[in-house]
Design an enzyme around this catalytic site. Structure first.
Site, mmCIF file in Angstrom:
data_model
loop_
_atom_site.group_PDB
_atom_site.id
_atom_site.type_symbol
_atom_site.label_atom_id
_atom_site.label_comp_id
_atom_site.label_asym_id
_atom_site.label_seq_id
_atom_site.Cartn_x
_atom_site.Cartn_y
_atom_site.Cartn_z
ATOM 1 N N ARG A 1 0.587 14.383 13.293
ATOM 2 C CA ARG A 1 0.925 14.272 11.877
ATOM 3 C C ARG A 1 0.954 15.610 11.117
ATOM 4 O O ARG A 1 0.182 15.820 10.170
ATOM 5 C CB ARG A 1 -0.007 13.259 11.195
ATOM 6 N N ASP B 1 4.738 0.655 11.934
ATOM 7 C CA ASP B 1 3.548 -0.013 11.394
ATOM 8 C C ASP B 1 3.443 -1.480 11.828
ATOM 9 O O ASP B 1 2.449 -2.142 11.515
ATOM 10 C CB ASP B 1 3.536 0.073 9.861
ATOM 11 N N CYS C 1 -5.444 8.039 9.529
ATOM 12 C CA CYS C 1 -5.446 7.342 10.819
ATOM 13 C C CYS C 1 -5.146 8.323 11.941
ATOM 14 O O CYS C 1 -4.269 9.172 11.825
ATOM 15 C CB CYS C 1 -4.362 6.258 10.834
ATOM 16 N N LYS D 1 0.844 -1.211 0.000
ATOM 17 C CA LYS D 1 0.000 0.000 0.000
ATOM 18 C C LYS D 1 0.872 1.251 0.000
ATOM 19 O O LYS D 1 0.639 2.189 -0.763
ATOM 20 C CB LYS D 1 -0.903 -0.015 1.238
ATOM 21 N N ASN D 2 1.895 1.250 0.861
ATOM 22 C CA ASN D 2 2.690 2.471 1.013
ATOM 23 C C ASN D 2 3.645 2.723 -0.151
ATOM 24 O O ASN D 2 4.285 3.766 -0.215
ATOM 25 C CB ASN D 2 3.463 2.443 2.344
ATOM 26 N N ARG E 1 -8.474 -0.565 4.831
ATOM 27 C CA ARG E 1 -7.659 0.478 4.184
ATOM 28 C C ARG E 1 -6.305 -0.079 3.754
ATOM 29 O O ARG E 1 -5.702 0.424 2.810
ATOM 30 C CB ARG E 1 -7.443 1.649 5.145
HETATM 31 C C1 UD1 Z 1 4.252 6.851 6.262
HETATM 32 C C2 UD1 Z 1 3.386 5.626 6.096
HETATM 33 C C3 UD1 Z 1 2.891 5.140 7.441
HETATM 34 C C4 UD1 Z 1 4.057 4.901 8.380
HETATM 35 C C5 UD1 Z 1 4.959 6.143 8.443
HETATM 36 C C6 UD1 Z 1 6.218 5.911 9.252
HETATM 37 C C7 UD1 Z 1 2.410 5.964 3.913
HETATM 38 C C8 UD1 Z 1 1.186 6.250 3.103
HETATM 39 N N1 UD1 Z 1 2.256 5.967 5.231
HETATM 40 O O1 UD1 Z 1 3.428 7.858 6.838
HETATM 41 O O2 UD1 Z 1 2.179 3.917 7.233
HETATM 42 O O3 UD1 Z 1 3.573 4.641 9.685
HETATM 43 O O4 UD1 Z 1 5.352 6.530 7.121
HETATM 44 O O5 UD1 Z 1 6.920 4.823 8.775
HETATM 45 O O6 UD1 Z 1 3.455 5.689 3.382
HETATM 46 N N2 UD1 Z 1 6.321 14.596 10.670
HETATM 47 C C9 UD1 Z 1 6.464 15.943 10.982
HETATM 48 N N3 UD1 Z 1 6.361 16.854 9.968
HETATM 49 C C10 UD1 Z 1 6.131 16.479 8.676
HETATM 50 C C11 UD1 Z 1 5.994 15.111 8.374
HETATM 51 C C12 UD1 Z 1 6.092 14.192 9.396
HETATM 52 O O7 UD1 Z 1 6.670 16.307 12.136
HETATM 53 O O8 UD1 Z 1 6.057 17.363 7.811
HETATM 54 C C13 UD1 Z 1 6.382 13.606 11.778
HETATM 55 C C14 UD1 Z 1 5.043 12.876 11.949
HETATM 56 O O9 UD1 Z 1 4.186 13.608 12.765
HETATM 57 C C15 UD1 Z 1 5.485 11.579 12.572
HETATM 58 C C16 UD1 Z 1 6.842 11.321 11.930
HETATM 59 O O10 UD1 Z 1 7.275 12.565 11.387
HETATM 60 O O11 UD1 Z 1 5.645 11.747 13.963
HETATM 61 C C17 UD1 Z 1 6.814 10.263 10.845
HETATM 62 O O12 UD1 Z 1 5.948 10.661 9.825
HETATM 63 P P1 UD1 Z 1 6.174 10.288 8.297
HETATM 64 O O13 UD1 Z 1 7.446 9.518 8.145
HETATM 65 O O14 UD1 Z 1 6.027 11.530 7.513
HETATM 66 O O15 UD1 Z 1 4.964 9.321 8.035
HETATM 67 P P2 UD1 Z 1 3.926 9.375 6.850
HETATM 68 O O16 UD1 Z 1 4.618 9.675 5.570
HETATM 69 O O17 UD1 Z 1 2.747 10.183 7.246
#
Ligand code: UD1
Length: 422
Positions: free
Chosen positions: A123, A309, A118, A22-23, A401
């Protein structure tokens, strides 16, 4: 809304096939917006999140054709395009933010409602926006938190991410691929799905180097062509089935495993006492959870650390092993929502801040539990497979999902599980 009814303590046996990740597929769908010709995604997982993102870009004016029997998705640019996706669809799924980079890079503009997803933490998307600004985008936030971004043509730059965010790395790769000049992303996420996205962009004619390392270099190109691409297997789905074998004390064969990508989990499961035999260059794993398993401590980290995850599913297993385990969640701040449900089943868990202390018990008892997010839901299915008696897992839409036909795949290896509409 559906529930899953699970009669626990059945031994599992046989083989299960893992779907594509999915990711990986979500950013690949978003990156398809960059192509001037048709893109075909082969072996795509037919998942609710995938359909939602397809709806988002279809609504923008792209032509999408999904063949559920052949697991293919075709994406082609339409004749008239919008730059503002449907608010309700965007609110449904956080991964909608992945269209920011491609839209800005190719069409010079986008407007986006703050995305949903989620409820596993705050986030924010500050790293995405900061990186896009570094590439020359003008970004304003309207009074409702909506994002308005504009750029004539993005210009390659050096970007340092404060945290190796998966989504930010992906968005910036997609933005940079059509930018003028060279972009370097430092402290980039190294997840396998980032490697897959880089390989996909290169298959369309992009020039992306270093994906899978902390430093990704992207030489901007004028345009991307179309093509066919098959994404990697889902390491989280594979990991969930590894734990299904471990938690039920069973032996199963899992096809569609990338041994290297699953290593952070495999090593922890081995430490617990789970045995593995790999076949076909690591593509298939025979997982033997028959010995009495031991407690281990885990701490979630960006890849190649233990994946956040898989944390909830691992917690279900650690509820039923010998000894006490400590689970530390460092990536998301709200990822213990399954704890109250596991306690309802008889687990001994205490949470202090971002740490959960789990004391193994001899058995869990089936009862009615609620899936509160995607992976927490999968964790409750796993706990129910091992529990004595019948469990009802509610709010299965969370699980749908990210897991293709979870009940049919589990039924195929001997679980007593069925879905009912309520
Ligand atoms: C992706 C995955 C999700 C997985 C996560 C971490 C997808 C669709 N989803 O989510 O399943 O759990 O990676 O492996 O691929 N953060 C900030 N600022 C930002 C972006 C992120 O502070 O601009 C923080 C988030 O709040 C979180 C951490 O960074 O605490 C990790 O987030 P991120 O790696 O961005 O996860 P996603 O891309 O949302």
């Amino acid at each position: 809304m559906d529930n899953l009814i699970i009669n626990g303590q059945r031994k599992l046996k046989g083989e299960v096939n893992i779907s594509a990740a999915k990711n990986s597929v979500l950013p690949i769908i978003a990156a398809s917006l960059l192509a001037t010709e048709e893109v075909t995604i082969i072996n795509a997982p037919m998942l609710d999140d995938v359909f939602t993102l397809c709806n988002v870009i279809e609504e923008l004016g792209f032509n999408i054709s999904i063949n559920k029997l052949c697991n293919t998705i075709k994406i082609k640019e339409g004749s008239s395009l919008k730059i503002c996706p449907n608010e309700d669809l965007v609110r449904k799924m956080r991964a909608s933010f992945l269209i920011m980079g491609p839209m800005l890079s190719k069409y010079g503009e986008f407007r986006l409602t703050r995305p949903g997803g989620c409820n596993i933490g705050n986030r924010p998307i500050d790293l995405h926006l900061k990186g896009l600004k570094t590439l020359g985008a003008e970004i304003t936030i309207d009074k409702n938190g909506g994002i308005i971004a504009k750029a004539k043509r993005l210009i390659g730059e050096r970007i340092y991410l404060d945290f190796p965010s998966v989504g930010a790395t992906e968005n910036l790769m997609m933005a940079a691929v059509l930018a003028k000049g060279t972009t370097i992303i430092e402290n980039a996420a190294q997840e396998p799905e980032i490697v897959d996205l880089g390989n996909f962009l290169n298959a369309l004619g992009g020039k992306v180097y270093g994906q899978g390392t902390r430093k990704i270099t992207i030489d901007g190109v004028e345009s991307l062509k179309g093509g066919k691409y098959s994404p990697i297997y889902d390491r989280i789905e594979a990991g969930t089935f590894m734990i299904a074998a471990a938690i039920t004390g069973s032996t199963i064969r899992i096809n569609g495993v990338n041994e290297d990508y699953c290593r952070p989990l495999i090593e922890k499961l081995k430490e617990c006492g789970v045995e593995f035999v790999f076949l076909n260059n690591g593509y298939s794993a025979i997982v033997n959870g028959k010995s009495r398993l031991r407690a281990v401590d885990i701490k979630t980290m960006p890849y190649p650390g233990f994946p956040t995850d898989m944390q909830s599913q691992m917690m279900s297993l650690l509820c039923l092993v010998n000894g006490s385990s400590i689970i530390t969640e460092t990536v998301f701040e709200n990822r213990f929502m399954n704890v109250d449900e596991l306690i309802r089943m008889g687990a001994h868990i205490k949470v202090v801040g971002r740490t959960a202390f789990v004391e193994g018990v001899d058995k869990l008892l089936g009862c009615k539990v609620q899936a509160t997010d995607l992976r927490a839901g999968a964790a409750l299915v796993l706990a129910s497979l091992a529990a004595e008696g019948t469990s009802i897992v509610t709010d299965v839409f969370h699980i749908d999902r990210g897991y293709v036909n979870i009940e049919n795949k589990l039924k195929g290896i001997g679980a007593d599980i069925r879905r009912i509409a309520v």
